[in-house]
Structures are given as C-alpha cells and as structure tokens.
Design a protein around this motif. Structure first.
Motif, PDB file in Angstrom:
ATOM      1  N   LEU A   1     -28.961  29.393  26.747  1.00  9.72           N
ATOM      2  CA  LEU A   1     -27.752  28.722  27.220  1.00  9.72           C
ATOM      3  C   LEU A   1     -27.996  27.961  28.529  1.00  9.72           C
ATOM      4  O   LEU A   1     -27.455  26.870  28.748  1.00  9.72           O
ATOM      5  CB  LEU A   1     -26.653  29.781  27.410  1.00  9.72           C
ATOM      6  CG  LEU A   1     -25.242  29.314  27.746  1.00  9.72           C
ATOM      7  CD1 LEU A   1     -24.704  28.374  26.685  1.00  9.72           C
ATOM      8  CD2 LEU A   1     -24.309  30.518  27.893  1.00  9.72           C
ATOM      9  N   LYS A   2     -28.849  28.555  29.357  1.00 10.60           N
ATOM     10  CA  LYS A   2     -29.208  27.947  30.638  1.00 10.60           C
ATOM     11  C   LYS A   2     -29.717  26.517  30.480  1.00 10.60           C
ATOM     12  O   LYS A   2     -29.418  25.636  31.277  1.00 10.60           O
ATOM     13  CB  LYS A   2     -30.312  28.802  31.269  1.00 10.60           C
ATOM     14  CG  LYS A   2     -30.134  29.059  32.727  1.00 10.60           C
ATOM     15  CD  LYS A   2     -31.155  30.065  33.213  1.00 10.60           C
ATOM     16  CE  LYS A   2     -32.350  29.365  33.805  1.00 10.60           C
ATOM     17  NZ  LYS A   2     -33.253  30.295  34.507  1.00 10.60           N
ATOM     18  N   LYS A   3     -30.513  26.301  29.414  1.00 10.16           N
ATOM     19  CA  LYS A   3     -31.117  24.977  29.220  1.00 10.16           C
ATOM     20  C   LYS A   3     -30.065  23.944  28.835  1.00 10.16           C
ATOM     21  O   LYS A   3     -30.220  22.761  29.151  1.00 10.16           O
ATOM     22  CB  LYS A   3     -32.202  25.059  28.149  1.00 10.16           C
ATOM     23  CG  LYS A   3     -33.385  25.890  28.607  1.00 10.16           C
ATOM     24  CD  LYS A   3     -34.687  25.366  28.063  1.00 10.16           C
ATOM     25  CE  LYS A   3     -35.848  26.001  28.798  1.00 10.16           C
ATOM     26  NZ  LYS A   3     -36.794  26.663  27.914  1.00 10.16           N
ATOM     27  N   LEU A   4     -29.009  24.387  28.156  1.00  7.62           N
ATOM     28  CA  LEU A   4     -27.911  23.476  27.831  1.00  7.62           C
ATOM     29  C   LEU A   4     -27.084  23.206  29.093  1.00  7.62           C
ATOM     30  O   LEU A   4     -26.671  22.083  29.357  1.00  7.62           O
ATOM     31  CB  LEU A   4     -27.016  24.075  26.736  1.00  7.62           C
ATOM     32  CG  LEU A   4     -27.648  24.228  25.344  1.00  7.62           C
ATOM     33  CD1 LEU A   4     -26.767  25.084  24.459  1.00  7.62           C
ATOM     34  CD2 LEU A   4     -27.882  22.865  24.690  1.00  7.62           C
ATOM     35  N   GLU A   5     -26.863  24.268  29.860  1.00  5.85           N
ATOM     36  CA  GLU A   5     -26.092  24.125  31.109  1.00  5.85           C
ATOM     37  C   GLU A   5     -26.804  23.195  32.086  1.00  5.85           C
ATOM     38  O   GLU A   5     -26.170  22.383  32.752  1.00  5.85           O
ATOM     39  CB  GLU A   5     -25.895  25.500  31.766  1.00  5.85           C
ATOM     40  CG  GLU A   5     -24.913  26.380  31.017  1.00  5.85           C
ATOM     41  CD  GLU A   5     -24.915  27.831  31.512  1.00  5.85           C
ATOM     42  OE1 GLU A   5     -23.931  28.529  31.272  1.00  5.85           O
ATOM     43  OE2 GLU A   5     -25.918  28.257  32.136  1.00  5.85           O
ATOM     44  N   ASP A   6     -28.134  23.311  32.147  1.00  4.46           N
ATOM     45  CA  ASP A   6     -28.926  22.466  33.044  1.00  4.46           C
ATOM     46  C   ASP A   6     -29.160  21.073  32.463  1.00  4.46           C
ATOM     47  O   ASP A   6     -29.897  20.281  33.050  1.00  4.46           O
ATOM     48  CB  ASP A   6     -30.295  23.111  33.334  1.00  4.46           C
ATOM     49  CG  ASP A   6     -30.155  24.439  34.036  1.00  4.46           C
ATOM     50  OD1 ASP A   6     -29.032  24.744  34.485  1.00  4.46           O
ATOM     51  OD2 ASP A   6     -31.152  25.181  34.114  1.00  4.46           O
ATOM     52  N   ARG A   7     -28.602  20.825  31.277  1.00  3.37           N
ATOM     53  CA  ARG A   7     -28.749  19.531  30.588  1.00  3.37           C
ATOM     54  C   ARG A   7     -30.213  19.212  30.249  1.00  3.37           C
ATOM     55  O   ARG A   7     -30.588  18.072  30.101  1.00  3.37           O
ATOM     56  CB  ARG A   7     -28.159  18.387  31.442  1.00  3.37           C
ATOM     57  CG  ARG A   7     -26.651  18.543  31.694  1.00  3.37           C
ATOM     58  CD  ARG A   7     -25.873  18.307  30.423  1.00  3.37           C
ATOM     59  NE  ARG A   7     -24.412  18.332  30.627  1.00  3.37           N
ATOM     60  CZ  ARG A   7     -23.635  19.353  30.287  1.00  3.37           C
ATOM     61  NH1 ARG A   7     -24.134  20.416  29.714  1.00  3.37           N
ATOM     62  NH2 ARG A   7     -22.336  19.285  30.473  1.00  3.37           N
ATOM     63  N   LYS A   8     -31.042  20.283  30.127  1.00  2.00           N
ATOM     64  CA  LYS A   8     -32.410  20.062  29.676  1.00  2.00           C
ATOM     65  C   LYS A   8     -32.432  19.869  28.161  1.00  2.00           C
ATOM     66  O   LYS A   8     -33.374  19.341  27.599  1.00  2.00           O
ATOM     67  CB  LYS A   8     -33.302  21.243  30.072  1.00  2.00           C
ATOM     68  CG  LYS A   8     -33.665  21.242  31.540  1.00  2.00           C
ATOM     69  CD  LYS A   8     -34.549  22.436  31.896  1.00  2.00           C
ATOM     70  CE  LYS A   8     -34.784  22.490  33.394  1.00  2.00           C
ATOM     71  NZ  LYS A   8     -35.086  23.845  33.862  1.00  2.00           N
ATOM     72  N   LYS A   9     -31.395  20.387  27.511  1.00  2.00           N
ATOM     73  CA  LYS A   9     -31.223  20.206  26.059  1.00  2.00           C
ATOM     74  C   LYS A   9     -29.803  19.736  25.811  1.00  2.00           C
ATOM     75  O   LYS A   9     -28.894  20.106  26.567  1.00  2.00           O
ATOM     76  CB  LYS A   9     -31.437  21.536  25.326  1.00  2.00           C
ATOM     77  CG  LYS A   9     -32.809  22.157  25.516  1.00  2.00           C
ATOM     78  CD  LYS A   9     -33.777  21.659  24.483  1.00  2.00           C
ATOM     79  CE  LYS A   9     -35.162  22.261  24.705  1.00  2.00           C
ATOM     80  NZ  LYS A   9     -36.142  21.717  23.777  1.00  2.00           N
ATOM     81  N   LYS A  10     -29.627  18.930  24.747  1.00  2.00           N
ATOM     82  CA  LYS A  10     -28.281  18.445  24.432  1.00  2.00           C
ATOM     83  C   LYS A  10     -27.896  18.808  23.006  1.00  2.00           C
ATOM     84  O   LYS A  10     -28.686  18.604  22.074  1.00  2.00           O
ATOM     85  CB  LYS A  10     -28.224  16.919  24.599  1.00  2.00           C
ATOM     86  CG  LYS A  10     -28.086  16.500  26.059  1.00  2.00           C
ATOM     87  CD  LYS A  10     -28.209  14.999  26.210  1.00  2.00           C
ATOM     88  CE  LYS A  10     -27.027  14.261  25.595  1.00  2.00           C
ATOM     89  NZ  LYS A  10     -27.238  12.790  25.673  1.00  2.00           N
ATOM     90  N   LEU A  11     -26.683  19.318  22.850  1.00  2.00           N
ATOM     91  CA  LEU A  11     -26.223  19.712  21.513  1.00  2.00           C
ATOM     92  C   LEU A  11     -26.229  18.540  20.543  1.00  2.00           C
ATOM     93  O   LEU A  11     -26.491  18.715  19.345  1.00  2.00           O
ATOM     94  CB  LEU A  11     -24.802  20.277  21.585  1.00  2.00           C
ATOM     95  CG  LEU A  11     -24.644  21.721  22.067  1.00  2.00           C
ATOM     96  CD1 LEU A  11     -23.174  22.119  21.998  1.00  2.00           C
ATOM     97  CD2 LEU A  11     -25.487  22.670  21.212  1.00  2.00           C
TER      98      LEU A  11
END
Lengths: 269, 754
Positions: A43-53
C-alpha cells in the motif's frame, strides 16, 4: 491475427497488501495460473505514488489481518486508502474493471463503501461483525451461486452449489438497515449464499457466522466488484478442496472466479 | 548514564564456593558453584573481575536451555549419528531433500515453561520462535504444528487447567492465524500427569531452494551485523534461566515471558526471504532464547571469528535499559542478519520497503574475542569460545526396576458400549472445537488438512499434506508421534512407540518418511531417576530410527518440568516429515465405497499396558505394546508400494483404542459402515479389538485390486470383511460382537464440538 493478439493480451493484476495481509501468495498464484500477470504491491508504494492503480486491469484485496485487525477488521486499511487513494480506486471501479476482495479484502471493500453501495453514494451501508459463534471458524462451507450480473461468476451455472473454505472470526454480514438489505435482494446483489448440503438456506452451522439472509458474497450494482468471505484462491485446483479424495470435482471450485475475470478483461478492454 | 550506571564490576576472583553460589542466586544467573568457579578462574587469568554484562552473557550461554549441558553427551551417543547421508544441512532447523531443487526445513521445540506461567503469551511466542528457526535457514514456512499436553486436575497454588488450555489455544490461534502460515497438524493429550506442568511443543516446516540455504556461521571478517524486526525491550529477560529450573509456584516472574507481535513477524518473513532470494545475506540467525548474547556469540564462534558490537545502536522499546539487559533480552520478532558491506544498503532498503525497523550494530573481525561497547565504554571482552563451551555433564542416572505384574480384565459383556465409550474419550474424540479455530487452509496449499471426508461431517486424518509448489505435483507430509502413557510405564518402549506412530501416520497418507525432529520433555536431570528415564528414552528412539535409517535433524530438550512433587513422564514428541511423490495419489482415512475389502495390516497383541482400554478400566499391568522397527519397515514400505500402485482406497493407522476405534474413525467422514469378522485375529475378542499393536494399519482396498494388494503385503495383511451401508457390525464367526450405527459413532466422536 487480431483475434490472437487480443487473447494473449497481458492482464495486469494489482494485489494490494499492508502489514498483516497474508493471503497474497495464494491470490498471486491463482491469477498467475489463470494466465494473468499479478504483482504484489505494498500500500505504501501506491501512497507514495511509486505505483498507480490506473496501470492495472484487475485489483485484488487479499485476506489476512491488515494492521492486525485489532480494531474493526479492514478498517485501518480502508482508512489509509480513503485518506489518500480513494479517487484512484473510485475511478478504477467506475471504469468497469474487476475488483475482488475475499475475507479481510471483503471487509476492506465494505469499509470503503464499494460494496454493497446500493445507493451509489459510497456511504458505509454494511459491516462484517464478529461471528455469532464468537470464535474463529475454519472449515469448508456449501455455497449457492446466484450469479446476478457479477463478472466473476460467468463460469457458474445459476443456482449451482459449490464448496469453498472459510477461515474468519468476523464474517457476519449485516446491513445498516432493512432498506439496504431490501435493495440488495431486489437488485440481486447477494450473489453468493451459504446453504446446507442439499442446497437449502439453513442456519448455523451451514451459515458459519450468522450473516443476514445467509449472505456470503456480494457484488456492486454494476457487477464488477465482488466481496466474499470464502476463499476461492485457496482451492484453485481441486487437490486443495477438503473432500477431493472422495469426489471428483473436475478442475477445482476456485479457479472459475479468476479465469472468468481474466477473460472478461481480455474481451472488454 | 554515568560510567558506573553503564555496567557494574562483579567481584568473583578469590571468592569461596558458597560466596560464588550466592552471587549466582542474587543475579538470577542459574549457575552452579562449579560453573561459577570456572568463571572465577577464567577472569583470574584475564587479570580482572568481570562486568555484569559478561557474567549475564555467560549465564545465558551456559543455561541448560541454550547449552544442552545435561543431554548433549547422550544425544551425541544415540541420536546425532543416525542417517547422516540423508541430511541436507543442519542449523537452527534441519533439512532433508524433497526433490532435486527443494529441501524441507523443519523443527519442533518446546515452549513449556513460559506457557505454564503465562499461557497466552507463552504459546504465541512459541509459534513465533519456531517460525524464525525455519526462516533462519532461508526457508519459506509452509506449516505450523503444535502438540499440547494439558492437565486435568487443579493443583493448589497453580492456575486452573481450563484457564491454561484456553490461553494456550488462543495464543496459538491469534499468532498463527495472523502470521498467515497454516496450522495443520498436532495433537492434544489430556492427563492428570500434566497438572500443573502443561507442555506446549510447537513445530514448523518450510521449504527452500537448495541453492539458497543459508547457515548461521560468519566465516569472514568485516561482515556487518544488522538487527531487524521488533525493538528490544525488557520482556523475556532471563527466560532461558527460568526454563532451566523447576517451577516453584504458580506465581513465577512474568517478565521472563516474551511478548509476541505477529504483525511485525509477517512482513519480517517476507523481507528476509526477499533479501535471501536476491543473495544479499551472508548468514542469518533468529534471536530467541538468550537474545543477542547467544546469537552473536554462536554465529561468530561457528565461523571462527571475533567481532565487536555497539549496544547503543540496538533499537529499544525502553530507553532506560541497562547494557546487560539489552544484551540478553529475548524480545520477539527479531532476526540478526550478517551482510557483506557492499550489500548493506540493499538489505536496509528492503527492510524499509516492508516498514521494518533495522539497525547496524557491529561487525565481525579476525581473532577470537568478542567485544561489546556501550556509548564508548567497553562492557564485555571475552573469547567467544569460552562462552559457547560450557561444562557438559554426564549426570548420575539410575534405572528404576519395575516388576511386571500381569492383569487380566474380566471379559466385557457389552462391546458396543465399550467401543462408544472409547470413541468419546477425551483423548480420542474430535479436536474440532480447538483445531477449527486455527486457519489450516491459508496459502492455498493444504492437500490434506486435520480433517477429511464429507463436508460438514468430516473425520480425523493421520497426517497433513502440503503442496509447496503449485507447478509441481509432489507434496510434504507432516505428522507427529508421542505416547506419554507408554513412556510413563516404560520410557524405552515409549521412545520407540513415538517413532513408530510418526512413521505410521506418514505412511497412512502415502508418504515416504524422510526425517524426524524431536522435542524431548522431562523432569529435573539432577535427579538420578529422571536421568535414567532420559537415557532409556533416547535409546529407544535410537533403536527404532537407526533400523529405519531415518535421521533426527533438529529438536530440543526441555528438562525441569516439575512443580513441587509433581513431574511429567520423560517422553518425546516427534515431528516427522515425508515426501508424497504425487499428491493426486494421497490417501485419507474415510471409507470411499460400498462392498470394498477391508484388511488389517498387522497383528493384535496381548501387551495392553498404557492402552486406552486399560486406562479406561483404571488398570495397569503387563507390558506396553512392542514396536519392532524391522516389522515397521517391512509392513510400512510394502504398504507404500501398494498405495503407489493404486490398490488402496483409504488407510488409517491403529493407535489409541486399537483396531475397533481405528475402523470406527474411518466411518465418520464417509457415512459408510463395515461388516467384519475378527476370528482370523485369534486372541480374546477384547484383546483383538482394543489392543494397540504397533506398526499396524486398517486398509480399504480398491475394488478389483484385492489380489494385487495381497501380493504386496504378503502375510502381513489379514482379511477382516467389507464396507457396507450405515452400520459397523463386528462378529466372531457365528457370534455377534457388536452392531453400532455410523451416526451413533459420529455423534460420540463429535462430542464437545457444537
């Protein structure tokens, strides 16, 4: 040739985890064995915008005990998503692509207001309360598939009775009020129900947690979000079904959920 | 903190024995006067008195729990040498081979003392600790097991046995379920023998790519030490010393029990496996009993290195901790990672990705000295070899001479009632009320779990089978063996029976046994009788395992399970793993069809001591059932071949309650009964039905494959009858012995569940 290219299109699956999520391995394997390309994403990587849904085709919330479930199950995960990622997730859902959550993932979907969402306003309409038996229950249950418009259930016959494992202590589906329950039934959103061995809706122990209306799984109105307490990802092949040494169930109860969703993406997107 | 507060000098040079013993007591070191004298003379040579950090570190390393000082000589003699060629690697867990690429790592150990004091925390951290042992080999845990022994009698001054049981079960449930590894196998024994000394024996099984197996030895200088996972606190100080002494009362020091956090452990498993998968770890070890003190010392010593550690770098829960407390704390969820300099940043980044606290605390150096600093002050400077080489004891032992008195029960007049009584006995009936609180399907790889049969009406299984890799068809079978009732009467035969049962269970599912882990439970080894029993037990285990050529690859010893005048029998819990070549051929006990032949593989016995039959009559007499490992090998491996050729529908081993109970259990999950004639078994009917012959199974043969089956088994297979609809009917020639409905059997067996 164009047909062939479409069939082989890569279907990317985001399996979203945080500390305490612990069913991601079987979810990963289930999508992998459905010829999709799963990825476990903290979840951290989505929060940090390192990954995008938006770069994925399917979103999966696996089971477990996110954040330990020391407060209400799924609540911490949902709160983190709401504070930071809700717009992305809503856009994903509105696009019609598949979202599935089992067990703790179901609890998260409910906390997020993505299911049942009968009023379409994303408000909290239901909860998964502690089991009536007041204990963790791990066993196999009989389930009736009331397909409705769920894209995950395309490979089931209407009214088919199947068996899936459950393992939870907070699985009692309850709605905010009678109105919500009424709309769920009217819209045929209660797509998976607990039944007994003969396919009839009965009480405990067949309904393992005391859910209203024997609801085991529920879809949103559009049919692209599925939340359910049982674990299709644990019986992808029949050799992990608890009675496989007695009955030949063909390919396995669980895999149809996954291949159905993957096929849907290949056909529609 | 001023310098004086950092650490204290303990004056030991030139002190008399009594004074030294007193120092040990004052500081809770748990060391004998002899051991204190060794410390005194060591420091005399060093020309100075030790610091508190040093004596505490030595006390940890020399505790019975860490050093095996009372058992090592015997284990070396009887256990360590067996089947060595089959062992892939040894360390915190032992490894055997599943296939060309994959090894199985497994271990069983006790968490008895902490669970007796604080059942919830003790059991939970037992699961946590055994998971870390598997992780330490670089292996992915695939299954947790637990074998529990609960008392039935309230002992004054100790908690109620029901309170203990509730706490232990909740601890295993809340930890195991949260950490996401299925709890698939184990057992529960209820007996007054375990009041108030509850036993919690926990096991874990994992798999690892043979190329990625890690050891704990640090063999090079300049290797960086990183502590990762939970923070260090005051919980679990002196845990190993507590586990190395008899329990005085029910109000032991609760600070000796660690606190568990499965939500820290779960990502720690992922992070450590990810780092290992990327070949970033040089060595690793889990922080368990004895804390940093034991682990740093053992890792350096194993690789012939010295090293230095800076205690202020250890992340703490409580800032006011003294250096000696930091050094020996047994706080949970911590791993020590030894990493080459060039990989340190990558490892720290992986830990950060998983939200895990980690910190560099020191490094290895050439030489043989370990040096510990705290804010610049040196608080420990010792040869690591001195710490890790305690005095070993060959304690005096005595064999209790027991006269064998025969007992002949009067001939029963109601066999049906007798059988139903056994099926609902607290040591036979279902454990679903406990086991169904454990998640046994998480990871989606459980091919055979604790129960099998028609959904909603499941019966018991003998072993669990896990399919660790969805792309392969092989599986890992997991089961246990233990019989404290036999062991109490005859520790030698009890040791053999535990091996026999483990092997039987594995073969029942169609698995070839590969290796054992032994958790040895006993009383105070300073008592000659206890030591005598201990030696008998390991001799028995040796004689069986040696004949079978199956290694013991890991385990532990738990002495001092005594409270007041009550102590447990000396007996092993054995965890066994086996290989299922093709899971699609795995076998469960529930009968599969009507009109199929049923065979006994084995022979009933007249040795009834310790049997459920005699226990229910509250009688003792004669010998416990005899296990001959050569017979076990012949029958067991022939049965495996018969199974692999597809002649077997279902199989169940004969254990508590004998042949009649075993057959009854096969009806539970199937709703199928049987019509049997026991005349071919000879013996009195009660002996034929209720004796507990070793190395025996009940087998339902596939229709049309009877001749083949008999060809595999030879004279070891005795025809009993056939499966039939809904009732179990047993006769002896023309005489009816009993008829009971399958529903009745199920109802009795399910007693206490729902």
């Amino acid at each position: 040739m164009e047909e062939g290219i479409r069939v082989n299109r890569e279907v990317k699956v985001a399996i979203i985890v945080m500390e305490g999520t612990n069913n991601e391995e079987e979810a990963y394997q289930s999508f992998k064995h459905s010829e999709a390309t799963p990825e476990i994403i903290h979840l951290k990587k989505l929060e940090d915008r390192k990954k995008k849904l938006s770069s994925y085709d399917i979103v999966c919330f696996p089971g477990g005990f996110s954040a330990g479930d020391y407060v209400r199950a799924g609540a911490v995960m949902a709160a983190r998503i709401k504070s930071n990622l809700m717009r992305d997730l809503e856009e994903f859902v509105e696009s019609g692509r598949p979202v599935i959550g089992s067990c703790n993932g179901f609890q998260t979907l409910v906390e997020l207001g993505l299911v049942p969402n009968v009023d379409g306003d994303g408000r909290l309409e239901a909860a998964l309360a502690p089991n009536m038996s007041n204990r963790f229950e791990a066993r196999t249950v009989y389930l009736k598939m009331n397909r409705g418009n769920s894209l995950f259930l395309n490979e089931f016959k209407e009214g088919e009775v199947i068996k899936l494992p459950i393992a939870h202590s907070e699985g009692r589906f309850i709605t905010r009020d009678k109105e919500v329950l009424g709309k769920i039934i009217k819209n045929r959103m209660n797509v998976v129900s607990y039944v007994d061995g003969s396919g009839k809706e009965s009480g405990y122990p067949w309904n393992p947690n005391g859910s209203e209306h024997n609801i085991a799984g529920i879809t949103n109105k559009n049919g692209n979000v599925l939340g359910l307490m049982p674990h299709p990802e644990r019986v992808f092949y029949k050799y992990t079904e608890s009675d496989w040494t007695r009955e030949n169930n063909g390919t396995g109860m669980g895999n149809r959920f996954f291949t159905s969703a993957v096929q849907f993406v290949r056909e529609k997107f | 903190m001023t310098k004086e507060e950092v650490s204290t000098i303990i004056s030991v040079i030139g002190k008399k024995r009594e004074e030294l013993a007193n120092i040990s007591k004052m500081l809770h070191l748990g060391l004998s006067a002899d051991e204190m004298s060794l410390i005194s003379s060591y420091f005399k040579n060093e020309g100075r008195d030790p610091t508190d950090v040093e004596v505490q570190a030595i006390a940890q390393a020399w505790s019975e729990h860490c050093s095996y000082k009372s058992s090592k000589i015997h284990l070396k003699k009887y256990i360590f040498g067996i089947g060595r060629e089959k062992v892939v690697a040894l360390g915190d867990a032992g490894l055997v081979s599943l296939d060309d690429d994959t090894a199985i790592a497994f271990k069983m150990e006790s968490h008895n003392h902490p669970s007796a004091i604080e059942p919830y925390g003790g059991a939970a951290t037992g699961v946590g600790g055994i998971l870390r042992d598997i992780l330490s080999m670089g292996a992915q845990p695939i299954a947790v097991t637990d074998f529990l022994y609960f008392g039935t009698k309230k002992i004054k001054g100790f908690p109620d046995p029901k309170f203990i049981e509730g706490g232990v079960v909740a601890g295993i449930r809340d930890y195991g379920n949260r950490v996401g590894i299925p709890t698939v196998s184990g057992g529960i024994v209820y007996s007054e023998m375990f009041s108030p000394n509850v036993l919690v024996n926990v096991g874990c099984v994992g798999v690892v790519d043979k190329k990625k197996i890690r050891s704990s030895a640090i063999t090079e200088p300049g290797i960086i030490l990183i502590v990762a996972g939970g923070k260090t606190g005051r919980d679990g100080i002196h845990g190993v010393n507590m586990a190395s002494a008899v329990i005085e009362s029910g109000e032991e020091d609760i600070t000796t029990v660690q606190l568990g956090s499965p939500i820290t452990k779960e990502p720690l498993i992922h992070a450590v496996l990810e780092a290992n998968d990327k070949n970033l770890l040089f060595a690793l070890k889990d922080l368990g009993g004895g804390g940093l003190s034991s682990v740093v010392g053992e890792m350096l010593e194993a690789g012939g290195m010295g090293g230095k550690v800076y205690l202020e770098k250890v992340p703490l829960k409580e800032a006011s901790m003294k250096p000696w407390e930091i050094w020996i704390s047994e706080s949970q969820e911590r791993m020590l990672l030894a990493v080459k300099k060039e990989n340190v940043n990558s490892v720290l980044r992986i830990m950060e990705d998983w939200d895990i606290t980690s910190s560099i605390i020191g490094e290895s150096e050439n030489g043989n000295r370990l040096r510990i600093f705290y804010n610049g002050a040196k608080v420990l400077d010792l040869e690591s070899q001195f710490m890790t080489s305690p005095k070993l004891y060959e304690r005096p032992s005595q064999l209790e001479e027991k006269r064998i008195v025969q007992y002949l029960p009067s001939y029963p007049n109601n066999f049906a009632k007798l059988l139903l009584g056994m099926i609902s006995d607290s040591n036979v009936r279902t454990r679903e009320q406990v086991v169904r609180q454990y998640d046994h399907t998480v990871r989606g790889s459980t091919v055979i779990g604790p129960f099998a049969g028609i959904v909603g009406n499941e019966g018991p299984t003998d072993a669990s089978v896990i399919r660790p890799n969805w792309n392969k068809v092989n599986g890992v079978a997991i089961s246990h063996g233990s019989n404290p009732f036999y062991s109490k009467i005859d520790p030698y035969s009890g040791g053999k029976a535990a091996v026999d049962e483990t092997v039987r269970n594995l073969i029942s599912v169609g698995a070839e046994p590969l290796g054992f882990s032994d958790c040895l439970n006993s009383g105070n080894p300073e008592k000659q009788k206890v030591m005598g029993e201990f030696i008998e037990m390991v001799k028995g285990m040796h004689d069986s395992a040696y004949s079978l050529d199956i290694p013991f690859v890991s385990g532990n010893v738990s002495f001092y399970n005594e409270a007041g005048r009550r102590r447990i029998p000396t007996f092993p819990t054995i965890l066994g793993v086996g290989k299922v070549e093709d899971i699609r051929g795995a076998i469960t006990p529930d009968f599969k069809g009507l009109g199929n032949d049923i065979y006994l593989v084995g022979l009933p016995t007249t040795d009834l001591a310790g049997s459920l039959y005699f226990r229910r009559l509250k009688k003792d007499g004669g010998r416990v059932p005899y296990s001959d490992p050569r017979t076990l090998k012949r029958r067991g491996w022939n049965l495996l071949n018969a199974m692999r050729s597809g002649t077997v529908n279902s199989a169940h081993d004969v254990s508590d309650g004998g042949i009649a109970t075993a057959i009854s259990e096969m009806t539970i999950g199937s709703e199928i009964g049987a019509a049997l004639d026991v005349s071919a078994l000879g013996l009195r009917t009660d002996f034929a039905l209720f004796s507990e012959p070793q190395s025996s199974w009940i087998v339902e043969v596939r229709l049309g494959r009877e001749k083949e089956f008999v060809k595999y088994m030879g004279e070891d297979a005795i025809f009993l009858g056939q499966t039939q609809r809904s009732a179990l009917a047993i006769s002896r020639g023309e005489d009816k012995v009993l008829v009971v409905d399958v529903d009745q059997i199920r109802k009795k067996w399910k007693k206490g569940y729902e």
